[in-house]
Design a protein around this motif. Sequence first.
Motif, PDB file in Angstrom:
ATOM      1  N   LEU A 148       0.811  -1.213   0.000  1.00 47.06           N
ATOM      2  CA  LEU A 148       0.000   0.000   0.000  1.00 47.06           C
ATOM      3  C   LEU A 148       0.842   1.261   0.000  1.00 47.06           C
ATOM      4  O   LEU A 148       0.494   2.249  -0.664  1.00 47.06           O
ATOM      5  N   TYR A 149       1.949   1.256   0.747  1.00 47.83           N
ATOM      6  CA  TYR A 149       2.716   2.472   0.972  1.00 47.83           C
ATOM      7  C   TYR A 149       4.211   2.218   0.757  1.00 47.83           C
ATOM      8  O   TYR A 149       4.804   1.418   1.490  1.00 47.83           O
ATOM      9  N   PRO A 150       4.839   2.902  -0.200  1.00 47.36           N
ATOM     10  CA  PRO A 150       6.296   2.804  -0.378  1.00 47.36           C
ATOM     11  C   PRO A 150       7.014   3.452   0.813  1.00 47.36           C
ATOM     12  O   PRO A 150       6.794   4.643   1.105  1.00 47.36           O
ATOM     13  N   LEU A 151       7.819   2.692   1.522  1.00 46.35           N
ATOM     14  CA  LEU A 151       8.525   3.174   2.706  1.00 46.35           C
ATOM     15  C   LEU A 151      10.004   2.804   2.601  1.00 46.35           C
ATOM     16  O   LEU A 151      10.365   1.812   1.963  1.00 46.35           O
ATOM     17  N   ARG A 152      10.832   3.549   3.257  1.00 47.34           N
ATOM     18  CA  ARG A 152      12.260   3.231   3.218  1.00 47.34           C
ATOM     19  C   ARG A 152      12.550   2.042   4.131  1.00 47.34           C
ATOM     20  O   ARG A 152      11.880   1.822   5.157  1.00 47.34           O
ATOM     21  N   GLU A 173      15.635  -0.155  -4.303  1.00 46.49           N
ATOM     22  CA  GLU A 173      14.260  -0.054  -3.802  1.00 46.49           C
ATOM     23  C   GLU A 173      13.534   1.129  -4.435  1.00 46.49           C
ATOM     24  O   GLU A 173      12.342   1.063  -4.736  1.00 46.49           O
ATOM     25  N   TYR A 174      14.263   2.219  -4.655  1.00 48.75           N
ATOM     26  CA  TYR A 174      13.667   3.384  -5.324  1.00 48.75           C
ATOM     27  C   TYR A 174      13.391   3.076  -6.789  1.00 48.75           C
ATOM     28  O   TYR A 174      12.341   3.447  -7.330  1.00 48.75           O
ATOM     29  N   GLN A 175      14.337   2.385  -7.425  1.00 44.23           N
ATOM     30  CA  GLN A 175      14.215   2.121  -8.847  1.00 44.23           C
ATOM     31  C   GLN A 175      13.003   1.230  -9.147  1.00 44.23           C
ATOM     32  O   GLN A 175      12.360   1.385 -10.200  1.00 44.23           O
ATOM     33  N   ILE A 176      12.699   0.287  -8.243  1.00 44.47           N
ATOM     34  CA  ILE A 176      11.574  -0.634  -8.504  1.00 44.47           C
ATOM     35  C   ILE A 176      10.269  -0.146  -7.885  1.00 44.47           C
ATOM     36  O   ILE A 176       9.262  -0.844  -7.909  1.00 44.47           O
ATOM     37  N   GLY A 177      10.293   1.051  -7.289  1.00 40.15           N
ATOM     38  CA  GLY A 177       9.063   1.664  -6.802  1.00 40.15           C
ATOM     39  C   GLY A 177       8.676   1.328  -5.379  1.00 40.15           C
ATOM     40  O   GLY A 177       7.561   1.645  -4.958  1.00 40.15           O
ATOM     41  N   ASN A 178       9.584   0.706  -4.610  1.00 39.38           N
ATOM     42  CA  ASN A 178       9.265   0.373  -3.214  1.00 39.38           C
ATOM     43  C   ASN A 178       9.595   1.510  -2.260  1.00 39.38           C
ATOM     44  O   ASN A 178       9.301   1.413  -1.069  1.00 39.38           O
TER      45      ASN A 178
END
Length: 599
Positions: A148-152, A173-178
Amino acid sequence: MTKFDYRKALEHVPHKPGVYQYWDAKDELIYIGKAKDLKNRISSYFVKNNQLNGKTQVLVRKINRITFTIVDTEIDAWLLENSLIKKHQPRYNVMLKDDKTYPWIVIKNERFPRIFPTRKIVKDGSKYFGPYASVGMMHAIMDTIRELYPLRTCNLALSPENISKGKFKVCLEYQIGNCKGPCEGYQLEDDYEKSLNDIRDILNGKIGIVIRRIKGHLDRAVADLNFEYAHQLKAKLDLLDRYQSKSTVVNSSITNVDVFSIASEQSYAFVNYLKVMNGVIIQTQTVEMKKRLDEGDAELLSLAIPEIRNRFNSTSKEIIVPFDIDIEAENLKFTVPKQGERKNLLDLSLKNTLYFKKERLNQYEKLNPELRTERVLAQMQHDLRMNVLPRHIECFDNSNFQGKYPVSAVVVFRDAKPFKKDYRHFNVKTVIGPNDFATMEEAVHRRYKRLLDEGQTLPQLIIIDGGKGQLSSALKSLRLLGIDKQITIIGIAKRLEELYYPGDQYPMYLDKKSETLKVIQHLRDEAHRFGITFHRKQRSRNTFRSELEQIPGIGKTSAERLLKAFKSVKQIREATPERLREVLTDKQAQAVTAYFHVP
C-alpha cells in the motif's frame, strides 16, 4: 476412583476457537492447549489415542476434568494459551513461552521512520504494535503495508543536514518503486507522515478510517481527471477490502484490568471473570451462583466481584462491568464501556458467560426435566405480564372452506406440553355463512360453559389464533359467562407474530428466539393441525353422505348410519348384502348393492 467419561465431557464442548485446560484427579492443571475448533481438537486426544506418543498417552490417562474458554478467533486462542501457560506452568506444557516468543511490529522513533518486525522491545520512544501470535499473520500485515505504501527500509541517518549535503544516493528499492527516495529529498517528510497515519490506523484495526480517507483522495483525483493516480488509489482500496486482521486479544495499551459479566435466570446466575495484563488475558473463570432470594444482577455481581478478586489476588485498579455497581472502594475505577476495545473485552466475557450458562442449564434439565418446565413457565409469566404461572393453556382455531363446513378446535397444553386427551372439536351450530368472528364466539362460549357446568378447572391462559376481531369475539363470550377477569386472553396474528391484548391499541412483539413465543407458536400450530384435520374429515364425510343420498331409499339418517358403520364409501361398496342388512332394511340393502354393482 471414577473413570473419566470423555464422551460426556465432549457433549458440552463447542465447535469454536478457544483454549482448553486438562485437570487431573487432584484437580491440578496439567495441560493447556489452543484450538481452532475446540471440539475437534479435544476429541482427537481420545479417538486417536493409539496414534499418540507415549508422553501424550500418559497425559490422556491422567485427565479427570476438562475446562475451556471461548475466544473470537484462532489468533486470540494463540495469545490466551501463551499467557495462561506462563501464568500456571502446567506439568505437561514443557516449552513455556515468554514475551520474546511473539513478534511485534515497530514504527521506529526516527526521521522518516522505518517499519519492521522485531522480538525485542526497546524503550526509545518507538511505537510497538502486537504481539502477533502467528508469524505468518504478521508477515501478511507487513506485506500489505508495503504494497500500500512505499517506505524506506535502509538504516541511514536521514537528517536534514545529511540530505541537503547529498550524502546518500537512491538504491534499487527506489528504482523498482518500493521507496520514494527521501534520502535524496525526493519525498518530503509531510508526505511520508501521511502514509504513517494510515499505517497506524491499520495496525490499530481502524481500517474503515483509512478506507474513507483513500476514497476522499480518489474522488478528488477523478474530479481532477488524474486517472492514473485514481487507478492507484482504487488498487489500494481493493487491497484494504481484502485485508482482515485481528492479531491481539486486546490492545496492548490496556493493562492490569479486570473484566466481569453476568447472565442469570430464575434460580441461577453465572459470572465470568477475565484478568488482562499488558494487553493479554492471563486468567479466566466462570462461576455459578445459586440464588437464595430474588436477587438482581447488580446485587449478585457486587457480591461476586470482591470474592473472585480475592480468590485471584487481583490488584487491578480498573474493573470493566456491564452496568454500574454499588461498591465503595478506594482507588478503584468501574468502567461501563459503550464501544471500543473495552467493550470488545466485555462482549468476549459475556460470550463465555452465556455459553457456560446454556451448557450448565442443559445439564440440570437433562437430570431433572421439571426444571426446564418451571423455567419456561416462569418466563412466560414474565413475558405475558401474568399474575400466575400458565400451567393450563388453551388455544382456539377456526376452519372452513369457502364458508362451508365451518368447524372450530381447541387444544390444551399442561406444563407447556400438549395434553391431547383434552383436545376438542366443535361443529358450528349457530353460524350461517363465512363468519369467523361469530364462529369463534360460539366455540369459546360452548367450551367454557361446559367446563363451568361440570365444575372443571379453567385455564390460566387462552390464546386465540387471529387478530383483534377474533380476540374481541372470544372476550365477548368470556364476559357473558362472567369469567373474563379470571383468565388472561391474548390473540396471535400470523403475519408478524404480533400478540394482542384486550383493550391495548398496539400489539406486543416478542423476540423471535423467545421460548415464550415458541410455546405460543406450538399451541397455534397444533390447534391449526387439529382443526384442519377435523375439517377435512367433515368435508369428506359430507361429500360421501351426499353421494349416498342419491341412492333410492337412502336418506340423511341412513347415510349417517352407513358412514358410521363402514367409515368410507369404498367399504360400503365392498360390503356384502348380509353385512349391509346389519345397518339397513332388506329393501335399502338391496338398493345399495344395486347402486354400486350395476352391470
